[in-house]
Motif scaffolding. Structure first.
Motif, PDB file in Angstrom:
ATOM      1  N   LEU A 171      -8.525  -1.894   0.713  1.00  0.00           N
ATOM      2  CA  LEU A 171      -7.897  -3.209   0.564  1.00  0.00           C
ATOM      3  C   LEU A 171      -6.644  -3.296   1.426  1.00  0.00           C
ATOM      4  N   GLN A 172      -5.835  -2.244   1.410  1.00  0.00           N
ATOM      5  CA  GLN A 172      -4.636  -2.219   2.251  1.00  0.00           C
ATOM      6  C   GLN A 172      -5.011  -2.373   3.721  1.00  0.00           C
ATOM      7  N   ARG A 173      -6.059  -1.678   4.130  1.00  0.00           N
ATOM      8  CA  ARG A 173      -6.502  -1.759   5.531  1.00  0.00           C
ATOM      9  C   ARG A 173      -6.876  -3.213   5.870  1.00  0.00           C
ATOM     10  N   SER A 174      -7.578  -3.891   4.959  1.00  0.00           N
ATOM     11  CA  SER A 174      -7.984  -5.264   5.240  1.00  0.00           C
ATOM     12  C   SER A 174      -6.792  -6.225   5.198  1.00  0.00           C
ATOM     13  N   TRP A 175      -5.829  -5.995   4.310  1.00  0.00           N
ATOM     14  CA  TRP A 175      -4.676  -6.884   4.181  1.00  0.00           C
ATOM     15  C   TRP A 175      -3.590  -6.630   5.222  1.00  0.00           C
ATOM     16  N   TYR A 176      -3.330  -5.343   5.488  1.00  0.00           N
ATOM     17  CA  TYR A 176      -2.174  -4.982   6.313  1.00  0.00           C
ATOM     18  C   TYR A 176      -2.547  -4.318   7.633  1.00  0.00           C
ATOM     19  N   GLY A 177      -3.831  -4.131   7.889  1.00  0.00           N
ATOM     20  CA  GLY A 177      -4.272  -3.528   9.145  1.00  0.00           C
ATOM     21  C   GLY A 177      -4.444  -2.027   9.095  1.00  0.00           C
ATOM     22  N   GLU A 178      -3.906  -1.388   8.072  1.00  0.00           N
ATOM     23  CA  GLU A 178      -4.030   0.052   7.892  1.00  0.00           C
ATOM     24  C   GLU A 178      -3.544   0.385   6.484  1.00  0.00           C
ATOM     25  N   PRO A 179      -3.893   1.570   5.982  1.00  0.00           N
ATOM     26  CA  PRO A 179      -3.354   1.960   4.675  1.00  0.00           C
ATOM     27  C   PRO A 179      -1.824   2.014   4.733  1.00  0.00           C
ATOM     28  N   LEU A 180      -1.191   1.571   3.668  1.00  0.00           N
ATOM     29  CA  LEU A 180       0.268   1.529   3.653  1.00  0.00           C
ATOM     30  C   LEU A 180       0.892   2.914   3.781  1.00  0.00           C
ATOM     31  N   GLY A 181       0.212   3.947   3.311  1.00  0.00           N
ATOM     32  CA  GLY A 181       0.742   5.299   3.470  1.00  0.00           C
ATOM     33  C   GLY A 181       0.962   5.629   4.936  1.00  0.00           C
ATOM     34  N   ALA A 182      -0.015   5.308   5.778  1.00  0.00           N
ATOM     35  CA  ALA A 182       0.103   5.572   7.217  1.00  0.00           C
ATOM     36  C   ALA A 182       1.191   4.695   7.832  1.00  0.00           C
ATOM     37  N   LEU A 183       1.222   3.435   7.460  1.00  0.00           N
ATOM     38  CA  LEU A 183       2.216   2.511   7.994  1.00  0.00           C
ATOM     39  C   LEU A 183       3.627   2.962   7.608  1.00  0.00           C
ATOM     40  N   PHE A 184       3.830   3.276   6.328  1.00  0.00           N
ATOM     41  CA  PHE A 184       5.165   3.688   5.874  1.00  0.00           C
ATOM     42  C   PHE A 184       5.575   5.033   6.463  1.00  0.00           C
ATOM     43  N   ARG A 185       4.624   5.980   6.582  1.00  0.00           N
ATOM     44  CA  ARG A 185       4.969   7.274   7.190  1.00  0.00           C
ATOM     45  C   ARG A 185       5.392   7.094   8.643  1.00  0.00           C
ATOM     46  N   ARG A 186       4.735   6.179   9.349  1.00  0.00           N
ATOM     47  CA  ARG A 186       5.109   5.925  10.746  1.00  0.00           C
ATOM     48  C   ARG A 186       6.511   5.316  10.803  1.00  0.00           C
ATOM     49  N   LEU A 187       6.819   4.367   9.909  1.00  0.00           N
ATOM     50  CA  LEU A 187       8.160   3.787   9.889  1.00  0.00           C
ATOM     51  C   LEU A 187       9.205   4.855   9.582  1.00  0.00           C
ATOM     52  N   ILE A 188       8.906   5.718   8.618  1.00  0.00           N
ATOM     53  CA  ILE A 188       9.825   6.806   8.260  1.00  0.00           C
ATOM     54  C   ILE A 188      10.087   7.686   9.477  1.00  0.00           C
ATOM     55  N   ASP A 189       9.028   8.044  10.169  1.00  0.00           N
ATOM     56  CA  ASP A 189       9.149   8.925  11.333  1.00  0.00           C
ATOM     57  C   ASP A 189       9.840   8.214  12.497  1.00  0.00           C
ATOM     58  N   ASP A 190       9.385   7.006  12.817  1.00  0.00           N
ATOM     59  CA  ASP A 190       9.912   6.290  13.982  1.00  0.00           C
ATOM     60  C   ASP A 190      11.374   5.880  13.808  1.00  0.00           C
ATOM     61  N   LEU A 191      11.776   5.585  12.563  1.00  0.00           N
ATOM     62  CA  LEU A 191      13.142   5.103  12.327  1.00  0.00           C
ATOM     63  C   LEU A 191      14.055   6.175  11.748  1.00  0.00           C
ATOM     64  N   GLY A 192      13.543   7.394  11.578  1.00  0.00           N
ATOM     65  CA  GLY A 192      14.374   8.494  11.086  1.00  0.00           C
ATOM     66  C   GLY A 192      14.836   8.299   9.647  1.00  0.00           C
ATOM     67  N   LEU A 193      13.956   7.764   8.819  1.00  0.00           N
ATOM     68  CA  LEU A 193      14.296   7.495   7.422  1.00  0.00           C
ATOM     69  C   LEU A 193      13.706   8.555   6.507  1.00  0.00           C
ATOM     70  N   ASN A 194      14.106   8.524   5.238  1.00  0.00           N
ATOM     71  CA  ASN A 194      13.371   9.236   4.209  1.00  0.00           C
ATOM     72  C   ASN A 194      12.779   8.164   3.293  1.00  0.00           C
TER      73      ASN A 194
END
Length: 182
Positions: free
Chosen positions: A15-38
């Protein structure tokens, strides 16, 4: 996790993939990594509780219910693109995240442009993160390592690829990718 929980999680991720383009786990992990967040900082910027962020990432929850949070995710995706292409510094990104945290708005999460180099090609880091995300969406790191061990005697290069991208650190995968260009 029992079979019913695994099925529910898989359904939520689809459902996440259909709504947001990818599972939110992958999206959030990428944001964490790309923006240097925890995770705690990402949750704070998005306006989510840390447990809610964790549930969305793990697939225990499928949908972001608050439209303002969806808009903040979009804003962070755009910011990550700017950080990756060098048009926004780390210090500027921190200031922008504070602005994102205060923002209100939209309900639609649209796909953003991929970060690119001056030539229009995706950045190496983005390509590597996409490969990692794909591999990690189909199997756990331990299973990928087991598969690599099985392949190693006959196909050592393929086994190395699985280990580096499926279970390794992003920095190691970037180095591997760059060493195999040209």
């Amino acid at each position: 996790m029992d079979a019913a929980q695994q099925e529910a999680t898989a359904r939520a991720r689809e459902l996440q993939r259909s709504w947001y383009g990818e599972p939110l786990g992958a999206l959030f992990r990428r944001l964490i990594d790309d923006l240097g967040l925890n995770q705690a900082r990402l949750a704070a910027v998005l306006g989510l509780s840390a447990p809610m962020l964790s549930q969305l990432m793990s697939g225990q929850r499928a949908k972001i219910g608050n439209p303002a949070v969806v808009q903040r995710v979009q804003a962070l995706q755009e910011l990550a693109v700017q950080v990756a292409d060098g048009s926004v510094s780390a210090a500027e990104a921190t200031d922008r995240m504070d602005e994102v945290k205060k923002s209100q708005g939209g309900s639609v999460l649209t796909s953003t442009a991929q970060p690119t180099t001056g030539s229009g090609a995706p950045t190496v880091r983005r390509v590597v993160r996409e490969i990692q995300s794909l591999l990690r969406s189909v199997a756990a790191a331990g299973d990928i390592i087991d598969a690599a061990d099985s392949l190693a005697p006959a196909h050592p290069e393929l086994a190395e690829f699985l280990r580096v991208y499926g279970a390794g650190r992003t920095a190691d995968a970037v180095a591997h990718y760059e060493s195999h260009q040209n």
